[in-house]
Design a protein around this motif. Structure first.
Motif, PDB file in Angstrom:
ATOM      1  N   THR A 183     -48.378  -9.378 -74.833  1.00 26.82           N
ATOM      2  CA  THR A 183     -46.946  -9.122 -74.762  1.00 26.82           C
ATOM      3  C   THR A 183     -46.687  -7.659 -75.028  1.00 26.82           C
ATOM      4  N   SER A 204     -42.031  -4.110 -60.962  1.00 32.88           N
ATOM      5  CA  SER A 204     -41.473  -4.742 -62.152  1.00 32.88           C
ATOM      6  C   SER A 204     -42.299  -4.409 -63.388  1.00 32.88           C
ATOM      7  N   ARG A 205     -41.754  -4.740 -64.555  1.00 36.77           N
ATOM      8  CA  ARG A 205     -42.505  -4.550 -65.791  1.00 36.77           C
ATOM      9  C   ARG A 205     -43.807  -5.336 -65.757  1.00 36.77           C
ATOM     10  N   GLU A 206     -43.758  -6.580 -65.271  1.00 32.52           N
ATOM     11  CA  GLU A 206     -44.958  -7.408 -65.202  1.00 32.52           C
ATOM     12  C   GLU A 206     -45.993  -6.780 -64.282  1.00 32.52           C
ATOM     13  N   GLU A 207     -45.525  -6.223 -63.149  1.00 31.18           N
ATOM     14  CA  GLU A 207     -46.446  -5.568 -62.219  1.00 31.18           C
ATOM     15  C   GLU A 207     -47.075  -4.340 -62.862  1.00 31.18           C
ATOM     16  N   GLU A 235     -47.529  -3.717 -66.059  1.00 28.29           N
ATOM     17  CA  GLU A 235     -48.478  -4.139 -67.086  1.00 28.29           C
ATOM     18  C   GLU A 235     -49.771  -4.632 -66.464  1.00 28.29           C
ATOM     19  N   SER A 236     -49.670  -5.385 -65.370  1.00 29.19           N
ATOM     20  CA  SER A 236     -50.879  -5.923 -64.734  1.00 29.19           C
ATOM     21  C   SER A 236     -51.749  -4.797 -64.185  1.00 29.19           C
TER      22      SER A 236
END
Length: 604
Positions: free
Chosen positions: A2, A459-462, A464-465
Motif C-alpha cells: 500500500t 493511474s496511481r495503480e499503474e 506503482e506497478s
C-alpha cells in the motif's frame, strides 16, 4: 503493498526521528532583510545557450512549477541569522548570475549589476524544543513557504531561515528559491556546497579570485569551435525529433482528464542490486536504472525501442564543474530493447545516453523552429519533458560513475531489504509528460519518482506497478544476467492489448478513432471519414470540401490547430477532398472522384 500519502500541509509536518518528540512545524514570518552585496564588475552581453533554453521554455509556459527552484540549504548547528546574512553577501558578490537581470524582448541580453541586494526572510517557529534533528521537517516547511510566498521582485535568489525563539534564535533550517534563468540543478549543488562552507566558517567568507561567469560562457559559445558543436547538436536532435513518438506511454482504454500525481519508490534492495550489477558489468548506476526502466516500459507498451527525452547536465568541461549558471538542456536517446539481455541493455542504455549528452548544447530558439517544421510534417505536437532525469550528482565528465559502495554480494541481505521497500504518493504539479522518471538517490537507498501528468492516462495503480516491476527486475538482475524471456517473467506485467482500431505509425501507437475525433472537430461541419489504410497509404482522411477547406493544406492546417485538444491523436497523413459526401461515409468505394489530394504538408 500500500502506498502511503505524504502531507503537503506545512502545519502538519512533524519530526519523526526515533526517540524525538513530534512537533508541529508552524512558521511565523518576522520580516525581510535586503542583504547588500558588491561585485567586481557591471557588464552586459548576449544570453548563453543555457539561458536561451530557459527563456524559450518559460516563454511557452511562464508560470511553470520549475520557473523557480526551491531547495533546502544546509546549515550547521549553532549557525545564526548573522552567519546566513554574511554568506548571502559573499555569494551575491562571487556569482554574477545572482545579480543578473535579463532583457528578453528584441535583442536578448543579460545585464550584470555591480551591486545590489538579495532578500532574506526570517520565520519564527512555534513554542517547543528545536534542534538539528528537526532540520529536515523544518526545511521542508520552508520550501513550501517559499513556493507560497514568492519574492515579488523576482530576484535570482530568495533565502528564508527558521529560528527557534526560546534558544536565542539559532537557525534550525534554511531554504532558498532560485530563478531557473540563473541556475540549474548542477549550479544549485555548487551553491549548497559553498553556502555550507561559508555559513559554518567565518574565515572562508571571502569572494575569492575570478570565476567562469555566464558572460564568459556566452563569449566562449560565440567562438567558431563552439558554434560548430552547437550545430552538430542541432543535427543530432533533428534526426531523433523525426523519430520520437508523440506520446511514449500511449496506452489503450484510458481517458484523459485526471489529476497529476507523483509516486516515489524508496528501496534499499534496489540500491544493493544496482551496486551488484555495476560490479559485474562496469556500467554506471544511472545506466542500470535507465536500462531497467526501458525494459519495463517496452514490455508494458509493446515497443521494441524506447526513444525518450532526457536531461544532460552539460558540465563535462573543467571550467563548468563549479560554474553557477544554467547549462543543462534536454536531449533525446534511442534505446533498442528487443533481443538484448539485461547486462547488454544497461550497457547500451548508457552508451546512447553519453552520445545524447554530447549533443545537448544548442540554440533552443533554433530547435523550436526545427521542431515546429518537423511537427507540421509529421502531423503531431511535441511537449518535451524529461522522461528520465537523473539528479544524482556526477563528479566529472560524461563517463563519470556514481560512487556505489563496493560490497560482497549477499542474497539473504538483498531479500531482507525488500521488506523495507516503500511507495509514497502525493499530489503533484502539472507537467506535460504522461510519465516522467526522476532518479534522486542511488547510494545506500534507491529513490526513484514517477510523475504522472494525468491519472486518467497513468493511474496511481499503474504508476506503482511500473515502479515495483522496476524493482523486481533490478533485484533479479543482481543474481545473474537475464535473457529477454527471463526479463519478461520477472517484470510480470501484461503487455498492452490494442484493438484493430490501433495502428503503429511513425514510431507512434495511433487509435484511428481518436484521429476521427480530431478531424471531425477540426473540419466541422464538413463530413469526414478517416481510414487506417487506402491503397498502401496510412491514415487517409476523406473530406467533403467546404468553404475554407478546399485544399489538403487548408485541411492539415486546421487539424494541426486542433491537435492541442486531442493529445491522443495524430493528424492524417493524406487528405482526399471531394465535392460531396456519400450517403455512407464509411464505405470507401462510395466516395466520389476527388477534387484535390495530397499530404497538406507543403507550406501554404
Amino acid at each position: 503493498m500500500t502506498a502511503v500519502p505524504t502531507s503537503a500541509d506545512t502545519a502538519a509536518d512533524t519530526n519523526t526521528d526515533p526517540g524525538h518528540r513530534r512537533q508541529r512545524v508552524r512558521l511565523t514570518p518576522r520580516g525581510t532583510t535586503h542583504v547588500p552585496f558588491t561585485g567586481t564588475r557591471a557588464a552586459e552581453g548576449p544570453l548563453t545557450l543555457g539561458q536561451i533554453n530557459i527563456a524559450q521554455w518559460l516563454g511557452n509556459v511562464p508560470d511553470h512549477f520549475y520557473s523557480m527552484l526551491c531547495v533546502e540549504f544546509p546549515v550547521p548547528p549553532g549557525a545564526t541569522v548573522g552567519d546566513v546574512t554574511e554568506t548571502i553577501a559573499v555569494l551575491g558578490a562571487r556569482h554574477e548570475t545572482l545579480r543578473t537581470t535579463y532583457r528578453l524582448t528584441g535583442e536578448r541580453r543579460q545585464v550584470v549589476a555591480a551591486s545590489g541586494t538579495l532578500p532574506l526572510d526570517v520565520c519564527v517557529l512555534g513554542d517547543g524544543r528545536w534542534g538539528p534533528r528537526d532540520q529536515v521537517a523544518v526545511a521542508g516547511a520552508l520550501v513550501r513557504w517559499l513556493r507560497a510566498n514568492p519574492d515579488p521582485a523576482g530576484t535570482p535568489m530568495h533565502v528564508v531561515v527558521a529560528v527557534a525563539p526560546d534558544q536565542n534564535g539559532p537557525v534550525i533550517a534554511c531554504a532558498a528559491a532560485l530563478s531557473h534563468m540563473a541556475v540549474d540543478h548542477g549550479a544549485i549543488e555548487v551553491l549548497k556546497r559553498e553556502f555550507a562552507e561559508l555559513v559554518g566558517d567565518p574565515a572562508t567568507r571571502q569572494v575569492g579570485g575570478p570565476r567562469h561567469q555566464p558572460l564568459d560562457q556566452a563569449a566562449l559559445e560565440a567562438t567558431p569551435t563552439e558554434r560548430r558543436r552547437a550545430q552538430a547538436a542541432q543535427d543530432y536532435l533533428q534526426h531523433w525529433t523525426q523519430r520520437i513518438p508523440r506520446r511514449l506511454y500511449d496506452m489503450p482504454d484510458t481517458t484523459p482528464g485526471g489529476d497529476p500525481l507523483a509516486v516515489a519508490l524508496s528501496s534499499r534492495a534496489a540500491a544493493l542490486a544496482v551496486a551488484q550489477v555495476a560490479a559485474r558489468t562496469r556500467a554506471s548506476g544511472q545506466g542500470i536504472v535507465l536500462g531497467a526502466i526501458c525494459a519495463v516500459l517496452a514490455h508494458r507498451t509493446g515497443d521494441r525501442e524506447i526513444i525518450l527525452p532526457l536531461m544532460s547536465s552539460n558540465r563535462f568541461e573543467r571550467h563548468l564543474v563549479d560554474y553557477v549558471g544554467s547549462v543543462a538542456q534536454g536531449t533525446i536517446a534511442g534505446v533498442e530493447v528487443a533481443g538484448r539481455s539485461f547486462d547488454a541493455l544497461v550497457k547500451r542504455a548508457w552508451t546512447v545516453v553519453l552520445e545524447a549528452s554530447r549533443n545537448a548544447r544548442y540554440d533552443a530558439s533554433e530547435r523550436a523552429r526545427l521542431d515546429e517544421r518537423i511537427a507540421h510534417e509529421r502531423g503531431l505536437l511535441f511537449k518535451y519533458e524529461p522522461l528520465f532525469n537523473s539528479l544524482v550528482t556526477q563528479s566529472s565528465g560524461p563517463g563519470a560513475r556514481v560512487p556505489l559502495r563496493a560490497r560482497q554480494f549477499d542474497a539473504a541481505q538483498l531479500d531482507a531489504a525488500l521488506a523495507e521497500t516503500r511507495l509514497r504518493w502525493r499530489p503533484a504539479h502539472r507537467n506535460a509528460a504522461p510519465v516522467r522518471f526522476e532518479l534522486n538517490r542511488l547510494d545506500g537507498r534507491l529513490e526513484l519518482d514517477l510523475w504522472s501528468a494525468d491519472t486518467g492516462v497513468v493511474s496511481r495503480e499503474e504508476a506503482e506497478s511500473l515502479l515495483l516491476a522496476f524493482e523486481r527486475l533490478v533485484v533479479a538482475a543482481a543474481h545473474e544476467d537475464l535473457d529477454p524471456e527471463r526479463m519478461r517473467e520477472v517484470i510480470g506485467l501484461e503487455t498492452a492489448v490494442r484493438s484493430a482500431d490501433w495502428i503503429f505509425l511513425d514510431s507512434c501507437w495511433v487509435d484511428v478513432r481518436k484521429v476521427q475525433d480530431l478531424v471531425d472537430d477540426a473540419l466541422a461541419p464538413a463530413v469526414t471519414r478517416v481510414f487506417a489504410d487506402v491503397d498502401g497509404r496510412p491514415l487517409v482522411a476523406f473530406v467533403a470540401a467546404k468553404d475554407g477547406i478546399r485544399t489538403p493544406e487548408q485541411a492539415h492546417a486546421r487539424c494541426m490547430a486542433a491537435l492541442p485538444e486531442h493529445p491522443m491523436a495524430l493528424a492524417p497523413r493524406h487528405y482526399v477532398l471531394c465535392a460531396t459526401a456519400p450517403a455512407d461515409p464509411a464505405d470507401l468505394a462510395s466516395w466520389p472522384e476527388p477534387t484535390a489530394t495530397g499530404t497538406g504538408r507543403t507550406p501554404g
